[in-house]
Design a protein around this motif. Structure first.
Motif, PDB file in Angstrom:
ATOM      1  N   GLU A 204       0.851  -1.194   0.000  1.00 18.70           N
ATOM      2  CA  GLU A 204       0.000   0.000   0.000  1.00 18.70           C
ATOM      3  C   GLU A 204       0.883   1.239   0.000  1.00 18.70           C
ATOM      4  O   GLU A 204       1.747   1.386   0.864  1.00 18.70           O
TER       5      GLU A 204
ATOM      6  N   THR B 221     -19.634   6.567   0.720  1.00 15.11           N
ATOM      7  CA  THR B 221     -20.821   6.886   1.521  1.00 15.11           C
ATOM      8  C   THR B 221     -21.525   5.624   2.040  1.00 15.11           C
ATOM      9  O   THR B 221     -22.698   5.667   2.377  1.00 15.11           O
TER      10      THR B 221
ATOM     11  N   TRP C 223     -14.592  -0.399 -10.147  1.00 13.95           N
ATOM     12  CA  TRP C 223     -15.462  -0.417  -8.957  1.00 13.95           C
ATOM     13  C   TRP C 223     -16.080   0.935  -8.718  1.00 13.95           C
ATOM     14  O   TRP C 223     -15.715   1.666  -7.814  1.00 13.95           O
TER      15      TRP C 223
HETATM   16  C1  LIG Z   1     -17.550   9.978  -2.806  1.00 11.37           C
HETATM   17  C2  LIG Z   1     -17.668   8.487  -2.975  1.00 11.37           C
HETATM   18  C3  LIG Z   1     -18.816   7.829  -2.566  1.00 11.37           C
HETATM   19  C4  LIG Z   1     -18.940   6.446  -2.723  1.00 11.37           C
HETATM   20  N1  LIG Z   1     -20.061   5.835  -2.257  1.00 11.37           N
HETATM   21  C5  LIG Z   1     -20.191   4.494  -2.355  1.00 11.37           C
HETATM   22  C6  LIG Z   1     -21.342   3.847  -1.807  1.00 11.37           C
HETATM   23  O1  LIG Z   1     -22.216   4.491  -1.189  1.00 11.37           O
HETATM   24  N2  LIG Z   1     -21.455   2.502  -1.962  1.00 11.37           N
HETATM   25  C7  LIG Z   1     -20.505   1.774  -2.622  1.00 11.37           C
HETATM   26  O2  LIG Z   1     -20.683   0.565  -2.767  1.00 11.37           O
HETATM   27  N3  LIG Z   1     -19.379   2.351  -3.117  1.00 11.37           N
HETATM   28  C8  LIG Z   1     -19.199   3.701  -3.006  1.00 11.37           C
HETATM   29  N4  LIG Z   1     -18.064   4.302  -3.506  1.00 11.37           N
HETATM   30  C9  LIG Z   1     -17.088   3.500  -4.237  1.00 11.37           C
HETATM   31  C10 LIG Z   1     -16.086   2.783  -3.343  1.00 11.37           C
HETATM   32  O3  LIG Z   1     -15.467   3.689  -2.469  1.00 11.37           O
HETATM   33  C11 LIG Z   1     -15.015   2.125  -4.216  1.00 11.37           C
HETATM   34  O4  LIG Z   1     -15.608   1.387  -5.260  1.00 11.37           O
HETATM   35  C12 LIG Z   1     -14.136   1.157  -3.433  1.00 11.37           C
HETATM   36  O5  LIG Z   1     -13.675   1.715  -2.240  1.00 11.37           O
HETATM   37  C13 LIG Z   1     -12.961   0.769  -4.310  1.00 11.37           C
HETATM   38  O6  LIG Z   1     -12.279  -0.352  -3.851  1.00 11.37           O
HETATM   39  P1  LIG Z   1     -11.138  -0.282  -2.722  1.00 11.37           P
HETATM   40  O7  LIG Z   1     -11.751  -0.140  -1.386  1.00 11.37           O
HETATM   41  O8  LIG Z   1     -10.301  -1.479  -2.915  1.00 11.37           O
HETATM   42  O9  LIG Z   1     -10.352   1.048  -3.157  1.00 11.37           O
HETATM   43  P2  LIG Z   1      -9.344   1.980  -2.357  1.00 11.37           P
HETATM   44  O10 LIG Z   1      -9.738   2.124  -0.929  1.00 11.37           O
HETATM   45  O11 LIG Z   1      -9.157   3.205  -3.159  1.00 11.37           O
HETATM   46  O12 LIG Z   1      -8.019   1.096  -2.365  1.00 11.37           O
HETATM   47  C14 LIG Z   1      -7.013   1.170  -3.359  1.00 11.37           C
HETATM   48  C15 LIG Z   1      -5.697   1.373  -2.649  1.00 11.37           C
HETATM   49  O13 LIG Z   1      -4.644   1.262  -3.595  1.00 11.37           O
HETATM   50  C16 LIG Z   1      -3.616   2.136  -3.202  1.00 11.37           C
HETATM   51  N5  LIG Z   1      -2.733   2.367  -4.347  1.00 11.37           N
HETATM   52  C17 LIG Z   1      -3.001   3.068  -5.484  1.00 11.37           C
HETATM   53  N6  LIG Z   1      -1.941   3.056  -6.307  1.00 11.37           N
HETATM   54  C18 LIG Z   1      -0.977   2.331  -5.674  1.00 11.37           C
HETATM   55  C19 LIG Z   1       0.361   1.957  -6.019  1.00 11.37           C
HETATM   56  N7  LIG Z   1       0.915   2.323  -7.182  1.00 11.37           N
HETATM   57  N8  LIG Z   1       1.072   1.214  -5.139  1.00 11.37           N
HETATM   58  C20 LIG Z   1       0.541   0.816  -3.957  1.00 11.37           C
HETATM   59  N9  LIG Z   1      -0.731   1.141  -3.578  1.00 11.37           N
HETATM   60  C21 LIG Z   1      -1.465   1.891  -4.429  1.00 11.37           C
HETATM   61  C22 LIG Z   1      -4.365   3.367  -2.733  1.00 11.37           C
HETATM   62  O14 LIG Z   1      -3.556   4.174  -1.893  1.00 11.37           O
HETATM   63  C23 LIG Z   1      -5.565   2.752  -2.016  1.00 11.37           C
HETATM   64  O15 LIG Z   1      -5.363   2.611  -0.634  1.00 11.37           O
HETATM   65  C24 LIG Z   1     -17.898   5.696  -3.346  1.00 11.37           C
HETATM   66  C25 LIG Z   1     -16.735   6.346  -3.745  1.00 11.37           C
HETATM   67  C26 LIG Z   1     -16.597   7.726  -3.559  1.00 11.37           C
HETATM   68  C27 LIG Z   1     -15.320   8.398  -3.989  1.00 11.37           C
END
Ligand SMILES: Cc1cc2nc3c(=O)[nH]c(=O)nc-3n(C[C@H](O)[C@H](O)[C@H](O)COP(=O)(O)OP(=O)(O)OC[C@H]3O[C@@H](n4cnc5c(N)ncnc54)[C@H](O)[C@@H]3O)c2cc1C
Ligand SMILES: [Zn+2]
Lengths: 84, 416
Positions: B64, B77, B366
């Motif tokens: 990460e 949200t 996503w």
């Molecule tokens: C304003 C907002 C509202 C939302 N509301 C909803 C909702 O109500 N319901 C819902 O289902 N979804 C919602 N979403 C979507 C949801 O947040 C995302 O689809 C989901 O969090 C993405 O998956 P993740 O948790 O794995 O992503 P992330 O938490 O973004 O994880 C990806 C990680 O990869 C890391 N990373 C990136 N590049 C690199 C690299 N080169 N090397 C190492 N690490 C790296 C980042 O730092 C990050 O920690 C919302 C998103 C936003 C922005």
């Protein structure tokens, strides 16, 4: 808020415009290119952290379509590779 | 792993809460692992957890670049629901919602899950038709969707006083999705991290992947990070909006665009709305948090974006739309606003897939993928461990683009 340069109206507020999507490559003849190239044309858009070329429509103004380059990290309207 | 319980809480209270064990380790970075997962967000951590728990893989590192759980999972949200449109999508989200409801027990971590129903406020006939169509498909897979009248809508949501007969878009009725809920996003990240760590997974924070490394045969060989090279025969890209930034370094072209989705919250007020309210025709949705804040989301910025703030135009449009239906909210003070960059696929469905680079997997697209974290992690772990897609996600591989067999989805609330 972007200040978008309309060729007819000059710089105008973004709220007068509708976003028209990215500028795409010229549509190839599907029979003349490989399947992979055809799929790429249909589905892949450049996604850089940097300048992208896109269409905007001055829908709440003079109605013209224009293209510009915008930086995806700052939203600044920037010079494109072909701009003088 | 130290179990959390009423007993452990009481015992630690006696020592002033100074003796809790750390929830996860910070081990030294090894030169090689069996599986490297890039990104400690919800999807990366859940994939690591299920790889270790369900598929017996032990030698896994999650890399990460910031801190775990600091990406979009911290910015979302927290709406958890399964009212999607397609036969391919609905069973996947039904499974994910069910897994979320059991997650507190599964991970021994309080998710503060609050199953509270989502209500759609419908203001156009085209929307009404689309949602009725969704209802028929959802019925097949055991997800719940029921139409309600405007009177019933106003009874359930007393603050909904706008949208009367003289409004530009009068309310026509509503749809009720009782499966929907909200929970605590930090708990999801921390719970999966702690669970994965206990099963031997190493989580390395402040470790940014700068590029993918391919071997002489073209297959994935590892990753280059700010802390040196890490070798692995399997690499999973789980970086949300940064998928193409990472995969470009291996020469891949993917049907993904990155957009900025935004949200803002009000000051806390007394309990006012006990459901998740979604107003797709006006372009906003909100729910009230346990603390009393209104958590409000709107449409994304126009065009691709890697910014993480809210544009004034988007903010004003969302507030204006909200006040047209909830005029009393004019008195609310807004406290914080933010954005997050998410990628969305050409057909708006997720991509969980092998790639043209052998050993390289992606989980991407996503848009609204918080709700998908448990099922996404489980099914991706299946693909990574077995080499074959899990039946629940078989429709979501890159193969569909090769055959122009799109899974066009409209269940992603605010995506256009
Ligand atoms: C304003 C907002 C509202 C939302 N509301 C909803 C909702 O109500 N319901 C819902 O289902 N979804 C919602 N979403 C979507 C949801 O947040 C995302 O689809 C989901 O969090 C993405 O998956 P993740 O948790 O794995 O992503 P992330 O938490 O973004 O994880 C990806 C990680 O990869 C890391 N990373 C990136 N590049 C690199 C690299 N080169 N090397 C190492 N690490 C790296 C980042 O730092 C990050 O920690 C919302 C998103 C936003 C922005
Ligand atoms: Zn003009």
């Amino acid at each position: 808020m972007l200040l978008i340069p309309c060729p007819f109206c000059g710089p105008r507020n973004e709220s007068e415009f509708a976003h028209g999507g990215p500028v795409r490559a010229r549509r190839p003849d599907p029979d003349a290119v490989s399947d992979a190239a055809w799929v790429e044309y249909l589905t892949v858009t450049p996604n850089p952290q940097g300048p992208v070329q896109e269409h905007w429509w001055h829908v709440r103004g003079c109605g013209t379509w224009l293209t510009l380059w915008r930086d995806t990290t700052s939203h600044d309207i920037v010079k494109g590779p072909d701009d003088a | 792993m130290q179990r959390y319980s009423l007993f452990s809480l009481a015992r630690n209270a006696l020592s002033g809460h100074r003796n809790w064990a750390r929830a996860w380790r910070s081990p030294p970075l090894q030169p090689a692992y069996d599986v490297v997962i890039i990104g400690a967000g919800g999807h990366g951590l859940a994939t690591a957890y299920y790889l270790a728990k369900e598929f017996g893989q032990k030698n896994i590192a999650v890399l990460e670049r910031g801190w775990l759980g600091g990406g979009n999972i911290a910015r979302n949200t927290v709406t958890i629901r399964s009212n999607y449109m397609r036969d391919e999508s609905i069973p996947f989200y039904v499974k994910s919602v069910a897994m979320f409801e059991d997650l507190t027990r599964e991970l021994n971590f309080n998710m503060m899950h609050s199953k509270r129903t989502m209500v759609d406020v419908v203001q156009t006939y085209s929307r009404m038709r689309e949602l009725r169509r969704r209802q028929l498909t959802m019925d097949i897979y055991g997800s719940t969707y029921e139409p309600i009248s405007t009177e019933e809508l106003r009874r359930r949501i007393p603050a909904l006083t706008g949208g009367g007969p003289d409004a530009r878009l009068p309310i026509l009725g509503g749809m009720v999705h009782t499966d929907a809920g909200v929970n605590r996003h930090d708990a999801v990240a921390w719970g999966y991290a702690r669970g994965a760590d206990a099963l031997g997974v190493e989580i390395h924070q402040k470790t940014a992947v700068q590029s993918l490394i391919r071997g002489a045969d073209g297959a994935i060989a590892g990753v280059q990070t700010n802390r040196g090279k890490v070798r692995a025969a399997k690499v999973v890209v789980a970086v949300s909006g940064h998928t193409t930034t990472v995969t470009e370094t291996a020469g891949l072209k993917l049907p993904l665009r990155t957009m900025n989705l935004t949200a803002f919250v009000s000051e806390p007020v007394k309990p006012l709305v006990d459901v998740i309210v979604n107003c797709p025709d006006s372009g906003f949705y909100f729910s009230q948090s346990d603390k009393g804040e209104m958590v409000i989301g709107g449409a994304p910025d126009a065009g691709q974006s890697f910014r993480r703030d809210i544009k004034q135009t988007v903010f004003e449009d969302t507030v204006t739309a909200m006040l047209s239906l909830f005029p009393a909210f004019q008195k609310l003070k807004l406290m914080r606003q933010w954005g997050g960059h998410l990628d969305i696929a050409h057909d708006a469905s997720p991509i969980m897939s092998k790639t043209d680079v052998a050993g390289l997997f992606i989980t991407a697209g996503w848009w609204g993928g918080y709700k998908a974290i448990p099922a996404g992690g489980l099914t991706l772990a299946h693909l990574v461990a077995r080499g074959e897609p899990h039946p629940l996600m078989a429709a979501f591989t890159l193969e569909r683009f090769r055959h122009l067999d799109f899974v066009m989805e409209s269940g992603t609330t605010t995506a256009r």
